[in-house]
Write an enzyme that holds these catalytic residues in place. Structure first.
Site, PDB file in Angstrom:
ATOM      1  N   HIS A  22       0.839  -1.211   0.000  1.00 19.41           N
ATOM      2  CA  HIS A  22       0.000   0.000   0.000  1.00 19.41           C
ATOM      3  C   HIS A  22       0.873   1.259   0.000  1.00 19.41           C
ATOM      4  O   HIS A  22       0.682   2.156  -0.827  1.00 19.41           O
ATOM      5  CB  HIS A  22      -0.908  -0.009   1.229  1.00 19.41           C
ATOM      6  CG  HIS A  22      -1.802   1.185   1.340  1.00 19.41           C
ATOM      7  ND1 HIS A  22      -3.108   1.187   0.918  1.00 19.41           N
ATOM      8  CD2 HIS A  22      -1.573   2.436   1.835  1.00 19.41           C
ATOM      9  CE1 HIS A  22      -3.657   2.372   1.137  1.00 19.41           C
ATOM     10  NE2 HIS A  22      -2.745   3.150   1.698  1.00 19.41           N
ATOM     11  N   GLU A  23       1.820   1.311   0.915  1.00 22.83           N
ATOM     12  CA  GLU A  23       2.665   2.501   1.020  1.00 22.83           C
ATOM     13  C   GLU A  23       3.608   2.632  -0.169  1.00 22.83           C
ATOM     14  O   GLU A  23       3.950   3.746  -0.573  1.00 22.83           O
ATOM     15  CB  GLU A  23       3.454   2.476   2.332  1.00 22.83           C
ATOM     16  CG  GLU A  23       2.593   2.465   3.583  1.00 22.83           C
ATOM     17  CD  GLU A  23       1.594   3.614   3.651  1.00 22.83           C
ATOM     18  OE1 GLU A  23       1.861   4.686   3.065  1.00 22.83           O
ATOM     19  OE2 GLU A  23       0.532   3.444   4.276  1.00 22.83           O
ATOM     20  N   HIS A  26       1.881   4.706  -2.793  1.00 23.41           N
ATOM     21  CA  HIS A  26       2.054   6.150  -2.554  1.00 23.41           C
ATOM     22  C   HIS A  26       3.467   6.597  -2.917  1.00 23.41           C
ATOM     23  O   HIS A  26       3.659   7.613  -3.590  1.00 23.41           O
ATOM     24  CB  HIS A  26       1.802   6.474  -1.081  1.00 23.41           C
ATOM     25  CG  HIS A  26       0.379   6.290  -0.635  1.00 23.41           C
ATOM     26  ND1 HIS A  26      -0.690   6.809  -1.318  1.00 23.41           N
ATOM     27  CD2 HIS A  26      -0.141   5.651   0.456  1.00 23.41           C
ATOM     28  CE1 HIS A  26      -1.821   6.496  -0.675  1.00 23.41           C
ATOM     29  NE2 HIS A  26      -1.508   5.793   0.393  1.00 23.41           N
TER      30      HIS A  26
END
Length: 452
Positions: A22-23, A26
């Site tokens: 997920h990170e 980003h």
């Protein structure tokens, strides 16, 4: 103790993989957009380890609270930014770039699910052909003229290759009046026939338990075999022995371990007649089911551990496998279907059409993570994909503090032509914190009720 440790480790792996991916979503898009990334942390709170790498000296860290992670970017709203780095500050990027950076996290989770599902299809997903036993009287399947030996090949026109796919197709239709089963019967030379299966008679409890059983759709895996008799329980006292084949319960034919469980669970405290086959002879043995509380309701237990007949399992076995390209398409399709189903279920919970008990927290996740890891690599990978979808969809919800909340602010910025005010952001944060606190409290309550 070992079982608990196993679940903790499996949960840590699950959380670690999903948070990192997920990170990374980003992080990668922020770098592509030219934004300076100051820190990439797995976990929140006090840092317990960190190292700096790269041209920008990005700090890669592990933090004390392992229930998430974050990517910290240069941003004038949060801290001083050097003059040379101002063009690379997050808050100075166009609204479209900010949307791309924020949306990249949840989309990375959905991409991970596609890749994980694709991997399982390349390896081959084991299952059983969707061959049906004779439905119980007064069930929707009996009313639809479903017969013993029918094989389900499609539901509402969508192909079904295994029992697991049949279950998913039916569960996905929750809220509809009926589904159409396409069946193959031997005496029809494999020409499919369609039967409308009514769903509107199922209660919420049926959907949360065993919806296929409630509909009368039962797998034909032969008479189940007693693998172990629990000492001191009703089955042992009645004379049930390991190796017995349970042929019927109260005259109803048993075609799988779940059939016996359903028949026994439904009659707590009652005496049922188990007809067993032992050494070529059939015996009728009365068993008084012990009444216990499970999941907030009384159920009957006999105290036996059962397994399906190995010969029948081998005969019904099927492996669903595709090539790399088709596996990616099937993985994307399954991810889309599960994402849409998750959104629909959340909507049903909000309007009261589905139970709040469907919301689970970290304790249930850890329990299922441990069980899936023990069941094998393919089951664990599928579980990872499922949780990754849940994380991606949850983060896209328009709730302040979540990625979807930030996307909502950016949508408002596009409409009004200027950023949302600091006051609105502050109020939104408070609302978001309250909503997430209530959600977490409810999830933990459900966890404790379910597991203890």
């Amino acid at each position: 103790m070992i079982d608990t440790l196993y679940k903790v480790v499996a949960f840590a792996i699950t959380l670690g993989v999903l948070v990192v991916f997920h990170e990374l979503g980003h992080y990668v898009v922020a770098r592509l957009a030219g934004v300076k990334v100051l820190r990439f942390s797995v976990g929140f709170g006090r840092m317990i380890w960190s190292r700096r790498y790269g041209r920008d000296g990005t700090e890669w860290a592990l933090s004390a609270i392992p229930l998430g992670g974050y990517v910290k970017m240069a941003d004038e709203r949060e801290a001083h930014v050097d003059l040379a780095d101002l063009p690379r500050a997050f808050n100075r990027q166009s609204v479209w770039r900010r949307i791309a950076i924020v949306a990249a996290g949840p989309l990375a989770n959905l991409l991970l699910a596609v890749l994980l599902f694709a991997g399982t299809y390349i390896a081959g997903v084991p299952g059983q052909h969707a061959v049906l036993a004779e439905p119980s009287p007064a069930t929707p399947a009996a009313a639809a003229d479903v017969r013993a030996g029918d094989r389900v090949v499609a539901v509402d026109g969508e192909p079904v290759g295994s029992w697991q796919e049949l279950r998913w197709r039916v569960v996905r239709a929750q809220g509809h009046d009926h589904v159409t089963l396409s069946l193959v019967r031997d005496n029809l030379e494999h020409e499919p026939i369609d039967r409308a299966l009514a769903l509107d008679g199922l209660a919420t409890a049926d959907w949360e338990g065993n919806p296929l059983g409630a509909l009368g759709l039962r797998a034909d895996l032969g008479a189940p075999i007693v693998e172990q008799v629990v000492p001191g329980k009703p089955a042992e006292r009645a004379g049930i022995a390991s190796g017995d084949h349970i042929v019927t319960v109260d005259g109803r034919a048993m075609h799988s371990p779940s059939d016996v469980a359903s028949a026994t669970n439904a009659r707590p405290g009652a005496t049922l007649v188990y007809r067993v086959e032992r050494a070529g002879r059939q015996l009728d043995i009365p068993v008084t089911a012990e009444a216990v509380e499970q999941g907030g309701r009384r159920v009957g237990l006999a105290g036996v551990r059962l397994r399906a007949d190995p010969a029948m399992l081998e005969r019904a076995a099927v492996v669903v496998r595709y090539g790399p390209g088709e596996s990616l398409l099937q993985g994307a399709r399954k991810t889309w279907e599960l994402s849409a189903f998750t959104v629909r279920m959340l909507g049903r919970i909000v309007v009261g059409d589905a139970s709040l008990k469907n919301i689970s927290g970290p304790l249930t996740m850890a329990d299922i993570a441990g069980q899936s890891a023990q069941a094998g690599a393919l089951v664990f990978v599928s579980y990872l994909a499922l949780i990754s979808i849940s994380l991606g969809v949850l983060n896209l919800l328009p709730v302040p503090l979540l990625d979807g909340g930030h996307l909502l602010y950016y949508l408002a910025e596009i409409i009004k032509g200027s950023p949302v005010s600091d006051r609105a952001l502050e109020v939104g944060q408070r609302i978001g914190m309250a909503m997430l606190a209530v959600l977490m409290a409810l999830a933990l309550f459900n966890d404790v009720s379910r597991l203890f």
